[in-house]
Design a protein around this motif. Structure first.
Motif, PDB file in Angstrom:
ATOM      1  N   LEU A 100     -17.773  18.927  41.190  1.00 11.27           N
ATOM      2  CA  LEU A 100     -17.986  18.867  42.636  1.00 11.27           C
ATOM      3  C   LEU A 100     -19.342  18.271  42.986  1.00 11.27           C
ATOM      4  O   LEU A 100     -19.485  17.582  44.008  1.00 11.27           O
ATOM      5  N   LEU A 101     -20.338  18.529  42.151  1.00 13.38           N
ATOM      6  CA  LEU A 101     -21.685  18.029  42.431  1.00 13.38           C
ATOM      7  C   LEU A 101     -21.733  16.508  42.532  1.00 13.38           C
ATOM      8  O   LEU A 101     -22.530  15.954  43.297  1.00 13.38           O
ATOM      9  N   VAL A 102     -20.897  15.830  41.788  1.00 14.07           N
ATOM     10  CA  VAL A 102     -20.882  14.366  41.843  1.00 14.07           C
ATOM     11  C   VAL A 102     -20.460  13.903  43.232  1.00 14.07           C
ATOM     12  O   VAL A 102     -21.099  13.046  43.837  1.00 14.07           O
ATOM     13  N   TRP A 129     -13.422  29.636  45.826  1.00 13.82           N
ATOM     14  CA  TRP A 129     -14.334  29.214  46.886  1.00 13.82           C
ATOM     15  C   TRP A 129     -15.763  29.673  46.601  1.00 13.82           C
ATOM     16  O   TRP A 129     -16.725  28.970  46.921  1.00 13.82           O
ATOM     17  N   ALA A 130     -15.914  30.830  45.985  1.00 15.36           N
ATOM     18  CA  ALA A 130     -17.258  31.281  45.610  1.00 15.36           C
ATOM     19  C   ALA A 130     -17.866  30.322  44.592  1.00 15.36           C
ATOM     20  O   ALA A 130     -19.063  29.988  44.658  1.00 15.36           O
ATOM     21  N   ASP A 131     -17.064  29.867  43.643  1.00 18.06           N
ATOM     22  CA  ASP A 131     -17.535  28.896  42.661  1.00 18.06           C
ATOM     23  C   ASP A 131     -17.938  27.590  43.352  1.00 18.06           C
ATOM     24  O   ASP A 131     -18.987  27.004  43.048  1.00 18.06           O
ATOM     25  N   ALA A 132     -17.111  27.153  44.295  1.00 12.61           N
ATOM     26  CA  ALA A 132     -17.404  25.918  45.020  1.00 12.61           C
ATOM     27  C   ALA A 132     -18.672  26.060  45.859  1.00 12.61           C
ATOM     28  O   ALA A 132     -19.482  25.124  45.942  1.00 12.61           O
ATOM     29  N   CYS A 189     -26.349  24.089  45.133  1.00 19.22           N
ATOM     30  CA  CYS A 189     -27.225  23.405  44.177  1.00 19.22           C
ATOM     31  C   CYS A 189     -27.931  22.227  44.844  1.00 19.22           C
ATOM     32  O   CYS A 189     -27.423  21.636  45.806  1.00 19.22           O
ATOM     33  N   ALA A 190     -29.090  21.874  44.332  1.00 18.29           N
ATOM     34  CA  ALA A 190     -29.749  20.654  44.784  1.00 18.29           C
ATOM     35  C   ALA A 190     -28.864  19.464  44.428  1.00 18.29           C
ATOM     36  O   ALA A 190     -28.293  19.412  43.336  1.00 18.29           O
ATOM     37  N   PRO A 191     -28.700  18.499  45.353  1.00 13.72           N
ATOM     38  CA  PRO A 191     -27.893  17.315  45.026  1.00 13.72           C
ATOM     39  C   PRO A 191     -28.449  16.585  43.811  1.00 13.72           C
ATOM     40  O   PRO A 191     -29.653  16.612  43.549  1.00 13.72           O
ATOM     41  N   LEU A 192     -27.562  15.934  43.086  1.00 13.72           N
ATOM     42  CA  LEU A 192     -28.001  15.108  41.971  1.00 13.72           C
ATOM     43  C   LEU A 192     -28.817  13.940  42.515  1.00 13.72           C
ATOM     44  O   LEU A 192     -28.463  13.328  43.522  1.00 13.72           O
ATOM     45  N   SER A 193     -29.893  13.621  41.866  1.00 11.69           N
ATOM     46  CA  SER A 193     -30.735  12.504  42.299  1.00 11.69           C
ATOM     47  C   SER A 193     -30.008  11.189  42.048  1.00 11.69           C
ATOM     48  O   SER A 193     -29.086  11.118  41.215  1.00 11.69           O
ATOM     49  N   PRO A 194     -30.399  10.117  42.749  1.00  8.68           N
ATOM     50  CA  PRO A 194     -29.803   8.810  42.458  1.00  8.68           C
ATOM     51  C   PRO A 194     -29.931   8.425  40.989  1.00  8.68           C
ATOM     52  O   PRO A 194     -28.991   7.849  40.417  1.00  8.68           O
ATOM     53  N   ASP A 195     -31.052   8.744  40.381  1.00 11.06           N
ATOM     54  CA  ASP A 195     -31.226   8.420  38.963  1.00 11.06           C
ATOM     55  C   ASP A 195     -30.219   9.170  38.097  1.00 11.06           C
ATOM     56  O   ASP A 195     -29.650   8.612  37.153  1.00 11.06           O
ATOM     57  N   ARG A 196     -30.008  10.451  38.413  1.00  7.28           N
ATOM     58  CA  ARG A 196     -29.031  11.233  37.646  1.00  7.28           C
ATOM     59  C   ARG A 196     -27.623  10.698  37.868  1.00  7.28           C
ATOM     60  O   ARG A 196     -26.834  10.582  36.923  1.00  7.28           O
ATOM     61  N   LEU A 197     -27.287  10.333  39.104  1.00  8.84           N
ATOM     62  CA  LEU A 197     -25.973   9.761  39.377  1.00  8.84           C
ATOM     63  C   LEU A 197     -25.778   8.449  38.616  1.00  8.84           C
ATOM     64  O   LEU A 197     -24.694   8.184  38.085  1.00  8.84           O
ATOM     65  N   ARG A 198     -26.819   7.635  38.569  1.00 13.05           N
ATOM     66  CA  ARG A 198     -26.725   6.380  37.813  1.00 13.05           C
ATOM     67  C   ARG A 198     -26.454   6.651  36.341  1.00 13.05           C
ATOM     68  O   ARG A 198     -25.672   5.942  35.695  1.00 13.05           O
TER      69      ARG A 198
END
Length: 298
Positions: free
Chosen positions: A250-252, A272-275, A281-290
């Motif tokens: 989901l984080l992606v 839903w609790a898991d979601a 969570c903090a969003p993934l940074s652009p560098d992490r997404l790359r």
């Protein structure tokens, strides 16, 4: 602003139960369609919507539910030459909108043109069809029968049948500068990473939607459930070592540039609790997404 979770009702076995769990978890948007739940999804949503006026709802026009086919024919809004299980003729759209308002018990906040590419291969023909659909939806928005409209597509954008910029330009042509085209919906996930890669480089559907000020509803963030079986411990750790497999997937979608809402069909409070843990969570940074894109490819 970070993307928010929204409740999707596609493939829900028990729409009422799933949506009640979502609302209890703090979800404030529900997405549905007349053909979901074997044609019963909108009706099953009404008790939840009646009890929770703060919850917003989107539905769709396009697919013809088997349960509505005879009534549509009797009403004369489903001509034989349009009856392919999918219809975007203006009379059918108007008829379906009225039916949806009755079933939901309110005017929908958004109505998506549902997979307009369905059964079509000619871009010019598709553009004409969308223009006619947009005229009907603009009329409905002008009279407050709907809040606004958009396009929900599975493959129309990725196949090049249309672009977000073309949809926005078409809406401006039909409705003028104050048109009611508000949103797009398409898959964003570890399975559909190309659109994320494009956004990171400043182009593609997500970038065009953000530039136009459109809301983006990311569909199928878990790949219809298929992703959960593919989330190895190594992949989860690579995305976020503190996340569960569902949270990592989901984080992606939640972190993709330009995404406003991530549609999730989850049936239990535990799901839903898991979601919610992923959304917290903090969003993934652009560098992490790359790096995710580089590792998994598009």
């Amino acid at each position: 602003m970070s993307a928010q979770l929204a409740a999707g009702t596609y493939r829900c076995r028990d729409v009422s139960r799933s949506v009640a769990a979502a609302v209890d978890a703090g979800v404030t948007w529900i997405d549905t369609a007349p053909n979901y739940g074997s044609g019963s999804a909108e009706t099953e949503l009404r008790p939840v919507l009646d009890a929770c006026p703060q919850v917003r709802v989107s539905t769709k026009v396009g697919f013809v539910p088997d349960s509505d086919r005879r009534a549509a024919r009797d009403a004369g809004v489903l001509p034989d030459d349009h009856d392919r299980g999918h219809c975007l003729a203006r009379p059918y759209i108007a008829w379906q909108l009225a039916r949806s308002r009755t079933r939901l018990g309110r005017a929908p906040d958004l109505v998506f043109v549902h997979n307009p590419e369905h059964g079509r291969t000619d871009r010019t023909d598709l553009s004409r069809t969308l223009a006619e659909a947009f005229v009907e939806l603009e009329n409905a928005a002008d009279t407050a029968e709907i809040g606004g409209y958009g396009v929900a597509s599975w493959a129309g954008l990725s196949s090049g049948m249309f672009t977000v910029s073309e949809l926005t330009a078409l809406a401006a042509t039909v409705g003028g500068p104050h048109h009611h085209f508000r949103a797009v919906q398409f898959p964003v996930s570890l399975i559909h990473l190309a659109v994320v890669a494009e956004a990171l480089d400043g182009y593609g559907a997500l970038a065009e939607a953000r530039e136009a000020g459109l809301e983006v509803f990311a569909s199928a963030p878990l790949g219809g459930g298929e992703l959960l079986g593919a989330m190895t411990e190594e992949l989860v750790r690579f995305i976020n070592p503190e996340a569960s497999p569902a949270q990592a997937a989901l984080l992606v979608a939640l972190s993709a540039p330009g995404v406003s809402r991530v549609l999730l069909s989850a049936s239990t409070p535990a799901h839903w609790a898991d979601a919610r843990g992923a959304a917290a969570c903090a969003p993934l940074s652009p560098d992490r997404l790359r790096r995710v894109v580089d590792v998994l490819g598009t």
